[in-house]
Every structure is written in structure tokens, then in C-alpha cells.
Scaffold this motif. Sequence first.
Motif, PDB file in Angstrom:
ATOM      1  N   ILE A 407      20.618  73.269  57.216  1.00 28.04           N
ATOM      2  CA  ILE A 407      20.346  74.549  57.301  1.00 28.04           C
ATOM      3  C   ILE A 407      21.643  75.297  58.076  1.00 28.04           C
ATOM      4  N   VAL A 408      21.962  74.755  59.185  1.00 29.20           N
ATOM      5  CA  VAL A 408      23.195  75.312  59.889  1.00 29.20           C
ATOM      6  C   VAL A 408      24.267  75.432  59.022  1.00 29.20           C
ATOM      7  N   ILE A 409      24.672  74.099  58.393  1.00 26.29           N
ATOM      8  CA  ILE A 409      25.913  74.010  57.492  1.00 26.29           C
ATOM      9  C   ILE A 409      25.795  74.888  56.407  1.00 26.29           C
ATOM     10  N   GLY A 410      24.499  74.985  55.802  1.00 25.00           N
ATOM     11  CA  GLY A 410      24.261  75.642  54.595  1.00 25.00           C
ATOM     12  C   GLY A 410      24.547  77.316  54.680  1.00 25.00           C
ATOM     13  N   LYS A 411      24.178  77.704  55.768  1.00 23.81           N
ATOM     14  CA  LYS A 411      24.154  78.919  55.988  1.00 23.81           C
ATOM     15  C   LYS A 411      25.716  79.715  55.974  1.00 23.81           C
ATOM     16  N   TRP A 412      26.388  78.684  56.168  1.00 20.21           N
ATOM     17  CA  TRP A 412      27.998  79.251  56.458  1.00 20.21           C
ATOM     18  C   TRP A 412      28.615  79.180  55.034  1.00 20.21           C
ATOM     19  N   LEU A 413      27.847  78.549  54.015  1.00 19.75           N
ATOM     20  CA  LEU A 413      28.691  78.001  52.846  1.00 19.75           C
ATOM     21  C   LEU A 413      28.793  79.643  51.725  1.00 19.75           C
ATOM     22  N   GLY A 414      27.609  80.553  52.120  1.00 24.30           N
ATOM     23  CA  GLY A 414      27.671  81.793  51.419  1.00 24.30           C
ATOM     24  C   GLY A 414      28.839  82.719  51.803  1.00 24.30           C
ATOM     25  N   ILE A 415      29.366  82.443  53.002  1.00 26.33           N
ATOM     26  CA  ILE A 415      30.495  83.318  53.233  1.00 26.33           C
ATOM     27  C   ILE A 415      31.839  82.829  52.529  1.00 26.33           C
ATOM     28  N   ARG A 416      31.485  81.643  51.749  1.00 26.26           N
ATOM     29  CA  ARG A 416      32.696  81.014  51.045  1.00 26.26           C
ATOM     30  C   ARG A 416      33.928  80.928  52.087  1.00 26.26           C
ATOM     31  N   PRO A 417      33.848  80.019  53.094  1.00 23.55           N
ATOM     32  CA  PRO A 417      34.744  79.919  54.022  1.00 23.55           C
ATOM     33  C   PRO A 417      35.897  79.196  53.771  1.00 23.55           C
ATOM     34  N   LYS A 418      37.224  79.786  54.137  1.00 24.83           N
ATOM     35  CA  LYS A 418      38.587  79.172  53.938  1.00 24.83           C
ATOM     36  C   LYS A 418      38.705  77.880  54.915  1.00 24.83           C
ATOM     37  N   ILE A 419      38.227  78.114  56.073  1.00 27.30           N
ATOM     38  CA  ILE A 419      38.159  77.238  56.997  1.00 27.30           C
ATOM     39  C   ILE A 419      36.898  77.111  57.981  1.00 27.30           C
ATOM     40  N   LEU A 420      36.432  75.637  57.687  1.00 21.88           N
ATOM     41  CA  LEU A 420      35.038  75.455  58.255  1.00 21.88           C
ATOM     42  C   LEU A 420      35.467  74.356  59.518  1.00 21.88           C
ATOM     43  N   ILE A 421      34.694  75.061  60.650  1.00 23.95           N
ATOM     44  CA  ILE A 421      34.787  74.031  61.921  1.00 23.95           C
ATOM     45  C   ILE A 421      33.425  73.585  61.998  1.00 23.95           C
ATOM     46  N   LEU A 422      33.288  72.179  62.137  1.00 27.00           N
ATOM     47  CA  LEU A 422      32.222  71.476  62.358  1.00 27.00           C
ATOM     48  C   LEU A 422      32.143  70.660  63.403  1.00 27.00           C
ATOM     49  N   ASP A 423      31.414  71.241  64.528  1.00 24.02           N
ATOM     50  CA  ASP A 423      31.328  70.269  65.905  1.00 24.02           C
ATOM     51  C   ASP A 423      30.257  69.568  65.985  1.00 24.02           C
ATOM     52  N   GLU A 424      30.530  68.272  66.033  1.00 19.00           N
ATOM     53  CA  GLU A 424      29.429  67.200  66.144  1.00 19.00           C
ATOM     54  C   GLU A 424      28.349  67.314  65.142  1.00 19.00           C
ATOM     55  N   PRO A 425      29.059  67.330  63.736  1.00 25.29           N
ATOM     56  CA  PRO A 425      27.967  67.990  62.461  1.00 25.29           C
ATOM     57  C   PRO A 425      26.867  67.094  62.335  1.00 25.29           C
ATOM     58  N   THR A 426      26.927  65.420  62.617  1.00 23.04           N
ATOM     59  CA  THR A 426      25.809  64.763  62.515  1.00 23.04           C
ATOM     60  C   THR A 426      25.054  64.086  63.496  1.00 23.04           C
ATOM     61  N   ARG A 427      25.230  64.897  64.881  1.00 24.51           N
ATOM     62  CA  ARG A 427      24.769  64.339  65.920  1.00 24.51           C
ATOM     63  C   ARG A 427      23.027  64.649  65.802  1.00 24.51           C
ATOM     64  N   GLY A 428      22.659  63.497  66.057  1.00 23.38           N
ATOM     65  CA  GLY A 428      21.113  63.334  65.961  1.00 23.38           C
ATOM     66  C   GLY A 428      20.394  63.356  64.516  1.00 23.38           C
ATOM     67  N   VAL A 429      21.239  62.955  63.533  1.00 26.41           N
ATOM     68  CA  VAL A 429      20.994  62.908  62.281  1.00 26.41           C
ATOM     69  C   VAL A 429      20.947  61.352  61.609  1.00 26.41           C
ATOM     70  N   ASP A 430      19.884  61.173  60.923  1.00 27.44           N
ATOM     71  CA  ASP A 430      19.938  59.920  60.422  1.00 27.44           C
ATOM     72  C   ASP A 430      20.925  59.424  59.391  1.00 27.44           C
ATOM     73  N   VAL A 431      21.063  58.029  58.898  1.00 24.43           N
ATOM     74  CA  VAL A 431      22.046  57.698  58.198  1.00 24.43           C
ATOM     75  C   VAL A 431      22.041  58.100  56.862  1.00 24.43           C
ATOM     76  N   GLY A 432      21.079  58.575  56.371  1.00 23.70           N
ATOM     77  CA  GLY A 432      20.723  59.142  54.767  1.00 23.70           C
ATOM     78  C   GLY A 432      21.347  60.652  54.578  1.00 23.70           C
ATOM     79  N   ALA A 433      20.966  61.180  55.873  1.00 20.95           N
ATOM     80  CA  ALA A 433      21.254  62.742  55.930  1.00 20.95           C
ATOM     81  C   ALA A 433      22.769  62.756  56.144  1.00 20.95           C
ATOM     82  N   LYS A 434      23.445  61.791  57.066  1.00 21.69           N
ATOM     83  CA  LYS A 434      24.744  61.952  57.228  1.00 21.69           C
ATOM     84  C   LYS A 434      25.544  61.443  55.967  1.00 21.69           C
TER      85      LYS A 434
END
Length: 498
Positions: A407-434
Motif C-alpha cells: 500500500i505504501v509503495i502503491g500510493k505513490w504510483l498515482g503521482i506518476r513519479p519521475k524519481i522514487l526513493i525506496l528506503d528499506e522497501p522489503t524490510r519485514g516482508v516475506d520472500v513472495g512479497a519481496k
Amino acid sequence: MNAVQPLVEMRNISKAFSGNRVLENVDFEVLPGEIHALMGENGAGKSTLIKILTGIYERDAGTVHVKGKEVHFSNPKEAEKAGIAVIHQELNIIPQLTVSENMFLGKELTNGFGVLKTKEMKEKTTEYMNRLGISIDPDAEAGKLSVGQQQMIEIARAVAANTEVLIMDEPTAALTDREIETLFKVINSLKSQGVGIVYISHRMEEIFEICDRISILRDGQFIGTKKIKETNFDEVVQMMVGRELGERYPDRSVNPSDERLKVEGLTSKGVFENISFSLRKGEILGVAGLMGAGRTEIMEALFGYRPKQQGKVFIDGEEVQIHNPYDAIKAGIGFVTEDRKDEGLVLGLSVRENLSLPNLKIISTNGLISAKKEHEFVQDMINKFRVKTSSQEQAVKSLSGGNQQKIVIGKWLGIRPKILILDEPTRGVDVGAKKEIYQIMNELTEQGVAIIMVSSELPEILGMSDRIMVIHEGKITAIFDRREATQEKIMQAATGGK
């Protein structure tokens, strides 16, 4: 090994919420002196199983035995009395109190007149710390200690309560490599004293390094238990996701093109200085470094969240003035923060509201939100990210960690970013979701989005980055092309070596 009586034995555990079955006939046991990993994708039912064991939830069916005796705990205090303690990912430390005050909180030692035995509590704190082989000043203010040291207070508190089963939820998520080393020594020391450890983590390398057995849950069902020596990474992944995952990191076929971002001399006195780098369209720039090196702070300054004294930022060749996050968003920068719960989500709001918040322009007509546009946008994000949710109206706080991150990543896609900063994007996320998040990153770069990915996981940095920038004590010590980068080179640069 199985001839030994289990400390904890759970059989045929079932649990449903509002008709939605989250656990079905699950078995799990913990033996004395073993480190037993409990794994599964986010939403597999791990937390529910632990909450049943510790009396937070009541089971619908099944039995729980502790040291051979059937139990029905109605709250965590009862579980604690029976020798079961949990160290949560969000630590239960009161920052303003000292180490010894935290140690004896709610269990203070007093004399016959109710006066605190402060000296005795300090001595006992030191004694428990020594038993774990660690040295922490009992008079130190807990909030000023590192996360690793705060965690040791919780472990020492569990030892003081004569805990026989210690449940650790993502214990290394916020620790430095050195602190992880210390933690593993302490865990092995507890193991040698006969304590049974339940180790919940998504970090596969750690599971294989420290655990004796592993039990897998998938979609609320018990898939099986394996001895660590008799299994491997691929088998565990297949048990968790029910399918072959293939390579951990998807192939990157994107050829980065024109320069999208240029940073010159970015400085925040006392935090980082003279940070200069570039980023191309369709490129993933990995940012590595030890905890406290200044990686997150540099990203916050770039996003206008942290003040800077010097530095210029250019996007598509034009200088932009970024004084606050609104300026950054207007310039086309999105920022997925490291702390999704405090900074990335409004936990009390629904999936729909969280996804809509930064995207009001897209879902509005003449300044009014269009229910149809909003529904379509939110559903599109849910489908694209494969978010497991009962509906758009489900509260975000009730989603699993991996689904919250989507959800955190998805909410930024609507602004159609030119640059996306991802800080620890898969922390606490299982291998399938990673894997799903990595695929989304690849899709975004194919569309020309430039990504900066800060990560503490070196395999992730090496597996997903086109170039790697290493930070040490607020300075860039190296920038590697993916073809020349190795874990050894990155660690050398991260520790200040050339």
C-alpha cells in the motif's frame, strides 16, 4: 530429539475472524534448548498462532500443552507466569526510565515500608546482563541506548522472569551487523541453558545460520517442519509460497538512458556533507552503508523533509528548489519511508483512504472526489500489487506487514513519479512479497522511472541495483557498477576502507 518432552505443544489449532478462517488444524512445538524458526508469507497466520499461545486470542479448536499440561491462557500475564515471553518487533521500553527501572517495571523490589530497593535492583540488573554476557550501565537512560541495547534489556527482563520459551519477532530488523552478532551469542547462550526460542524472521540467511528446525505456515495451514540441516533455501521458499519462486531477483533488462537527477554538494552540517551523484531514467541506484551512516538523512533532505545548508538538485537538467515535501512531490519525487507504520500509513484509515491521500488530483473532477474514479484507481492498485484485503474499506492496520508495504509503495504510483526513493522497501516482508515488489520496481524502471533504493540487505543491493553508492559517516566512499560490485568491496567502503 523428538523423544524429549516439548516445552510447548500446539495441536490442530483453528481460528476464524468474522467467518474468515485464518488458521486451520495447525501443529507447532518447541523443544527445550532448540531455536525453532516459524516462517510463512505475510498473512500466513504466524502472528495469530503466537497470539493464541500467549493468551491474546482464544482458539476456536485444538489443544495447547505447556510442559505436558493442557493450558487455556486468557491473557499474556498468565502465559508469562507459565514461562512464555515475547519480544516484539516494536520494543516495550519506556525511553525516559533507566535500564534498571525498565528491568523491574511493574515488579519493583521494595522493603516492608514500600520504599524502592534501588541499589538491589541495579545489582540484579547487572547480574542478569552478565548472565547474558553483555555490559550495559543500569543507570543509563534507556531511550539513549541503541535499538540493540534496548533489545538486550527486554531479553534480560525475560531471563529475570525465568522464561523457558522466548518468542522473538523479527529480532534483527533494526540492528547493525555487530548487534546481530551479539544477539546471536545471547540466543545461543539461552539455548545452552535449555530455553526454547521461537524465531520469527523473513531473513533466510539468519534462519539457516542460527536455527535448528523450521516450521512453515501457508494461508493459515501447517505445511510442515524440517530440520535446518536437511533442507535448503529453495525448498523452504517452495513450502512458503506453494510454487517455484525461480531466481530471488528478477532479471533486469532495462538500459538506463538520459540523466534524470543530478545532486551537487548536498550538505546538512554534522549529518552528511558534499553528497554529489547522478541518476538516470530507468536506473536503480542502490544506497548501501552501515546503520547511522546517513543514508536515510540524505534521502530526507532530497525530499525536503530535512533542512540542508548547501547543495543543488537538478531534475531533467533544470535546477529545482525543494524546501519541503510538497515541493518534492510537485517536482515528481515520491518517497517510501523506512518506517511504514509511523510515516508511511495512516493506520486508522482504510486501504482506500490511504491509497487515495496523495492522489486526490487523479480521483477528483472540478475539485470534488469522484467515487467512481477513486474506486477504479484503488482497485487497480490492489490488483497490480496483489494486496490481500477483504475490501477497499478494510483498515490498513489489520493488514499483514507485506500488504501494508505494498500500500505504501502503491500510493505513490498515482503521482506518476519521475524519481522514487525506496528506503528499506522489503524490510519485514516475506520472500513472495519481496519478489512481487522487485517485479514492480522493474516495471517502473521500464516506464522510465528512476529509483533510489536504500537497503541494509547486501544481497538485495547486489541483486537489484544497476549502480551502488556506498555511504560512510555522512560521505560517499564509493560508487560501483553492478558488474564490479561484491559484498566484500561494499563492506570495505561502508566501513571507511578504500
